[in-house]
Design an enzyme around this catalytic site. Structure first.
Site, mmCIF file in Angstrom:
data_model
loop_
_atom_site.group_PDB
_atom_site.id
_atom_site.type_symbol
_atom_site.label_atom_id
_atom_site.label_comp_id
_atom_site.label_asym_id
_atom_site.label_seq_id
_atom_site.Cartn_x
_atom_site.Cartn_y
_atom_site.Cartn_z
ATOM 1 N N GLU A 188 -3.947 2.392 -7.147
ATOM 2 C CA GLU A 188 -4.400 3.461 -6.246
ATOM 3 C C GLU A 188 -3.297 4.648 -6.592
ATOM 4 O O GLU A 188 -2.189 4.812 -6.106
ATOM 5 C CB GLU A 188 -4.264 3.143 -4.900
ATOM 6 C CG GLU A 188 -5.022 1.973 -4.355
ATOM 7 C CD GLU A 188 -5.334 1.901 -2.780
ATOM 8 O OE1 GLU A 188 -6.468 2.160 -2.475
ATOM 9 O OE2 GLU A 188 -4.468 2.029 -2.091
ATOM 10 N N HIS A 210 0.900 -1.184 0.066
ATOM 11 C CA HIS A 210 0.091 0.004 -0.085
ATOM 12 C C HIS A 210 0.811 0.995 -0.133
ATOM 13 O O HIS A 210 1.960 1.074 0.534
ATOM 14 C CB HIS A 210 -0.941 -0.086 1.157
ATOM 15 C CG HIS A 210 -1.980 1.161 1.133
ATOM 16 N ND1 HIS A 210 -1.801 2.482 1.606
ATOM 17 C CD2 HIS A 210 -3.202 0.889 1.057
ATOM 18 C CE1 HIS A 210 -2.905 2.975 1.269
ATOM 19 N NE2 HIS A 210 -3.912 2.265 0.875
HETATM 20 P P1 PGA Z 1 -9.622 6.084 0.601
HETATM 21 O O1 PGA Z 1 -8.251 5.014 0.993
HETATM 22 O O2 PGA Z 1 -10.641 5.301 0.247
HETATM 23 O O3 PGA Z 1 -9.522 6.709 1.895
HETATM 24 O O4 PGA Z 1 -9.274 7.058 -0.509
HETATM 25 C C1 PGA Z 1 -8.070 4.208 0.101
HETATM 26 C C2 PGA Z 1 -6.829 3.315 0.550
HETATM 27 O O5 PGA Z 1 -5.918 4.150 0.729
HETATM 28 O O6 PGA Z 1 -6.574 2.321 0.242
#
Ligand code: PGA
Length: 254
Positions: free
Chosen positions: A166, A96
């Site tokens: 992401e 992540h």
């Molecule tokens: P968020 O986080 O949905 O609060 O933007 C997503 C993540 O960091 O996996």
């Protein structure tokens, strides 16, 4: 390839107490278990995992937010894949951006991904650019990050792998500031193509491609439909029962 949408709730460092965690977990689990066409995974913080041990069912799963790459018995503070598997954890988020920001390299992400897969866990490997440049150089950087984060993972494990895209600039905001479904669709195609270049078409089709970053009930369905992704990685909205259960129900109806 038609597959069940995979919706993952990443609780990060929330909620503040086990009592709140139990209440949230129970609500989401009850809603998720009724849904036939999607798979739901909740990833609570490590200290709570024992309280939810072996709570997975046919379409509801327990996940972890990180894992160590070996069972070395000499890594203070780390959690090996074997321990997660023993608790009935079936999925684990790896790489992540918030872990990468703490110094986790692509090499470490690759080792963790492989260790999780070898243990029979399903690994959700996260990639995503920090920012975009107008010349489009971020595409090559993203492909490179993807290749290096999977560098030691043999093709035979790809069935248990998911890729979560992401972009850092879209994390932790509101649905209005999230990436548009159109841009997400473009990146989803790009990632599939990059996987095809690296592993061939057959292997490249195996991992679901997920999107994460400011997904809320307001934009989740459009992202799944028009963004052409196989699932979602959800942060803050997964902590609000009404938000996450709405997302799950809507995803089930797509
Ligand atoms: P968020 O986080 O949905 O609060 O933007 C997503 C993540 O960091 O996996």
């Amino acid at each position: 390839m038609r597959r069940r949408k995979l919706i993952i709730g990443n609780w990060k460092m929330n909620p503040a107490s086990l009592a709140e965690a139990r209440a949230l977990f129970g609500k989401v689990k009850r809603a998720a278990e009724k849904l036939e066409r999607i798979e739901t995974v909740l990833c609570p913080p490590f200290p709570y995992l024992g309280a939810f041990a072996h709570s997975g069912t046919a379409r509801f799963f327990l996940g972890a937010q990180d894992v160590f790459w070996e069972n070395s018995r000499r890594a203070t503070g780390e959690v090996p894949p074997e321990m997660l598997a023993d608790l009935g954890v079936s999925h684990v988020i790896v790489g992540h951006s918030e872990r990468r920001a703490l110094g986790e390299t692509n090499e470490v992400v690759a080792k963790k991904t492989l260790a999780a897969l070898k243990e029979g866990l399903r690994a959700i490997a996260c990639v995503g650019e920090k920012e975009r440049d107008s010349d489009g150089r971020f595409y090559a950087a993203l492909k490179n990050q993807l290749a290096q984060s999977l560098s030691c993972v043999p093709r035979r494990y790809f069935l248990d792998l998911a890729i979560a895209y992401e972009p850092l600039f879209a994390i932790g905001k509101s649905a209005r500031e999230a990436m548009t479904p159109r841009d997400i669709c473009e990146i989803s195609i790009f990632i599939r193509k990059a996987l095809t270049d690296m592993y061939g078409a057959e292997t490249a089709l195996l991992p679901p491609i997920l999107y994460g970053g400011s997904v809320e009930a307001a934009n989740a369905s459009a992202i799944l439909k028009e963004g052409r992704v196989d699932g979602l990685l959800i942060g803050h909205a997964s902590l609000v029962p009404e938000e996450i259960t709405t997302i799950l129900k809507n995803a089930d109806e797509l």
